[in-house]
Scaffold this motif. Structure first.
Motif, PDB file in Angstrom:
ATOM      1  N   GLY A  14       0.828  -1.205   0.000  1.00 40.39           N
ATOM      2  CA  GLY A  14       0.000   0.000   0.000  1.00 40.39           C
ATOM      3  C   GLY A  14       0.859   1.252   0.000  1.00 40.39           C
ATOM      4  N   VAL A  17       1.938   2.104  -3.432  1.00 38.17           N
ATOM      5  CA  VAL A  17       0.900   2.768  -4.230  1.00 38.17           C
ATOM      6  C   VAL A  17       0.790   4.234  -3.834  1.00 38.17           C
ATOM      7  N   THR A  18       0.814   4.481  -2.516  1.00 29.81           N
ATOM      8  CA  THR A  18       0.741   5.870  -2.042  1.00 29.81           C
ATOM      9  C   THR A  18       1.903   6.689  -2.592  1.00 29.81           C
ATOM     10  N   LEU A  21       1.391   7.391  -6.298  1.00 30.83           N
ATOM     11  CA  LEU A  21       0.400   8.455  -6.463  1.00 30.83           C
ATOM     12  C   LEU A  21       1.001   9.815  -6.148  1.00 30.83           C
ATOM     13  N   LEU A  84      -6.189   4.363 -10.444  1.00 33.98           N
ATOM     14  CA  LEU A  84      -4.903   5.057 -10.318  1.00 33.98           C
ATOM     15  C   LEU A  84      -4.873   6.312 -11.179  1.00 33.98           C
ATOM     16  N   THR A 156      -3.773  11.729  -0.838  1.00 33.47           N
ATOM     17  CA  THR A 156      -3.820  10.394  -1.451  1.00 33.47           C
ATOM     18  C   THR A 156      -4.663   9.423  -0.635  1.00 33.47           C
ATOM     19  N   SER A 160      -8.404   5.748  -1.363  1.00 38.87           N
ATOM     20  CA  SER A 160      -8.821   4.435  -0.860  1.00 38.87           C
ATOM     21  C   SER A 160     -10.330   4.283  -1.009  1.00 38.87           C
ATOM     22  N   ASP A 166      -4.215   1.720  -1.643  1.00 38.27           N
ATOM     23  CA  ASP A 166      -3.128   2.492  -1.039  1.00 38.27           C
ATOM     24  C   ASP A 166      -3.016   2.146   0.446  1.00 38.27           C
TER      25      ASP A 166
END
Lengths: 219, 219
Positions: A14, A17-18, A21, A84, A156, A160, A166
């Motif tokens: 996660g 992903v954060t 982003l 995304l 960000t 979710s 994320d």
């Protein structure tokens, strides 16, 4: 402890992903900030109006509403985005609008005599911006850009809610699976804080670098 | 899918219902932020370094982590230690404390702007610290802060959609439930955007007025 390692991997995924982003969103925000910020200073009315509309629109509504709009309403207009893409688009456009005001303020803060000197030296508008105004405006922008980047990082978490996996989403997954609330949420709070701290460290370093070349220029 | 005005009028009462909760959350959150922010600012000036450092770090931490995660933390973790809050109360506390860390900075700047001589004069007039704060420092420090504070309250208003994530039935949540049950996203989501945009634009005008009204207090 081994039970937790699986969940920890989930949370670290996660975090990735954060991070993704944040980086992509910041890149888009930076581009939009300069486009709209300089657009607001344009000598053409149409460009100014366009930039102002963009800025007021994205500053006037929250990132959450924009994200939902991008994700749920745009598909009806024939533009389907992955979570995304929707996240990066909404975050980048939103923070870009805030950044645009920073760019505008910093450019306007560079003294008038600089512009006049450029005209006297017969520099073109582009040369004036590129070689004289922006190098002096940039150090003024960086501290606020740092805050904007941290705001983007915090923004960000909202993705979710459109099912992007994320940090926040993964923490909810861990919570649902283990029934433990304190550990997953405390972990991600710590991770977010670490990332915010990393951003401000990098920005401070960047600020020192950018101001170094201006030694003796500014008083 | 086409825009349907009949549907708009049909869902308007529900949205207005949600909008009331949004306003309520904003007003209560603003009150919490105004009071706690002032407390934070005063405690941060404490002569005991341990106290001021701790408060400083806690504010940094709250400002560096997403509001959404903090809301989850308050809503899901606190019940484990026996503090069970209704969604709206949890939301107001979360959003209020988050913005208190921002308003604290505004208060701090405002307090530091009061000339040292005022403190010395208060001491010379034999006022206690409490009297000095209430009768001398704060009356001078607060008016110039009002525009900056109002700015954060507008920002806070725009963040209230996050409360929908902890099941507060505010504007965004009403719009989402309408969208999900009718499977029409365009109207509810766009209307939410319009609501926020209209209120923000009006409040920007209000802010300009406040700036004109109170900025003169500086001189």
């Amino acid at each position: 402890m081994s039970v937790w390692s699986g969940y920890l991997t989930l949370i670290l995924e996660g975090a990735l992903v954060t991070l993704q982003l944040t980086v992509m969103g910041s890149a888009l925000a930076l581009v939009m900030a300069f486009l709209a910020g300089l657009g607001r200073l344009s000598r053409f009315f149409a460009v100014r109006a366009l930039a102002t509309t963009y800025i007021e629109f994205f500053r006037g509504t929250s990132i959450f509403v924009q994200l939902f709009w991008v994700y749920f309403v745009l598909p009806f207009a024939g533009l389907t985005l992955t979570p995304l893409q929707a996240g990066v688009l909404a975050l980048g456009l939103n923070v870009g609008a805030y950044g645009a005001e920073v760019v505008r303020g910093a450019v306007k803060a560079v003294g008038r005599e600089q512009t006049e000197a450029c005209i006297a030296l017969n520099l073109s508008r582009f040369q004036r911006m590129r070689h004289v105004i922006l190098p002096q405006a940039l150090p003024l922008m960086l501290p606020t850009f740092c805050n904007n980047a941290i705001e983007l990082l915090k923004g960000t978490a909202v993705v979710s809610l459109i099912s992007l996996t994320d940090l926040t989403f993964q923490a909810q997954v861990v919570r649902a699976q283990t029934g433990n609330t304190l550990i997953p949420f405390a972990t991600i709070l710590f991770l977010y804080f670490a990332m915010a701290w990393a951003i401000s460290t990098v920005m401070r370093w960047l600020e020192r670098r950018v101001t170094r070349s201006l030694d003796g220029v500014r008083t | 899918m086409e825009w349907d005005w009949d549907f708009v009028w049909q869902i308007m009462p529900t949205l207005l219902e949600g909008f009331k909760i949004t306003l309520l959350a904003t007003v209560l959150g603003a009150a919490v932020a105004a009071v706690i922010g002032l407390g934070l600012a005063i405690v941060r000036r404490s002569p005991i370094t341990a106290v001021s450092r701790t408060v400083g770090f806690v504010s940094e931490f709250i400002r560096g982590t997403p509001l959404l995660v903090q809301l989850y933390f308050i809503f899901y973790v606190l019940p484990d230690i026996g503090i069970r809050l209704s969604p709206l109360v949890a939301g107001v506390i979360g959003i209020g404390v988050h913005y208190a860390t921002y308003t604290a900075e505004v208060y701090r700047a405002g307090i530091e702007n009061v000339p040292r001589g005022q403190w010395e004069a208060a001491k010379a007039a034999n006022l206690t610290t409490r009297q000095a704060w209430i009768h001398v420092i704060l009356p001078q420090a607060v008016p110039p802060m009002i525009p900056a504070l109002a700015n954060y309250f507008i920002a806070m208003f725009k963040e209230t959609p996050l409360l929908s994530a902890i099941t507060v039935l505010e504007l965004m949540n009403q719009a989402k439930s309408i969208a999900n049950s009718n499977y029409r996203y365009i109207e509810p989501m766009t209307l939410v955007g319009v609501f926020f945009l209209v209120v923000s634009l009006i409040s920007v005008l209000g802010l300009r007025w406040l700036e004109e009204r109170y900025a003169r207090m500086d001189d």
